[in-house]
Design a protein around this motif. Sequence first.
Motif, PDB file in Angstrom:
ATOM      1  N   ARG A  56       0.824  -1.326   0.083  1.00 37.97           N
ATOM      2  CA  ARG A  56       0.000  -0.028   0.094  1.00 37.97           C
ATOM      3  C   ARG A  56       0.889   1.256   0.151  1.00 37.97           C
ATOM      4  N   CYS A  67       1.416   1.943  -3.960  1.00 37.86           N
ATOM      5  CA  CYS A  67       0.279   2.246  -4.719  1.00 37.86           C
ATOM      6  C   CYS A  67       0.276   3.644  -5.034  1.00 37.86           C
ATOM      7  N   GLN A  79     -10.327  -0.221  -3.658  1.00 43.92           N
ATOM      8  CA  GLN A  79      -9.534   0.897  -2.986  1.00 43.92           C
ATOM      9  C   GLN A  79     -10.223   1.435  -1.779  1.00 43.92           C
ATOM     10  N   ASP A  80      -9.475   2.074  -1.019  1.00 42.35           N
ATOM     11  CA  ASP A  80     -10.043   2.676   0.278  1.00 42.35           C
ATOM     12  C   ASP A  80     -10.267   4.029  -0.452  1.00 42.35           C
ATOM     13  N   ILE A 126      -6.146   4.050  -2.504  1.00 41.41           N
ATOM     14  CA  ILE A 126      -5.173   2.869  -2.071  1.00 41.41           C
ATOM     15  C   ILE A 126      -5.811   1.549  -2.358  1.00 41.41           C
ATOM     16  N   VAL A 134      -6.771  -2.153  -1.677  1.00 41.78           N
ATOM     17  CA  VAL A 134      -7.288  -2.936  -0.716  1.00 41.78           C
ATOM     18  C   VAL A 134      -7.493  -4.517  -1.296  1.00 41.78           C
TER      19      VAL A 134
END
Length: 66
Positions: free
Chosen positions: A9, A12, A28-29, A33, A35
Amino acid sequence: MGERVEADRDVCVGAGMCVMTAGAVFDQDDDGIVVVLQGEPGGDDAARARDAVAYCPSGALRLVTG
């Protein structure tokens, strides 16, 4: 044992190629980023995860065989 998907992460850049390529395996969070949703995908998801690793522009994804 099959392949395991790992994501760094910190590397990323939030391009989203992983989600577009293998949406059942990656998300993606809120910051964009990566996940990992499925650490050990099977079948078609495994093939898509391999493609996502290859397409990742930052090299944040990798497959570990073991």
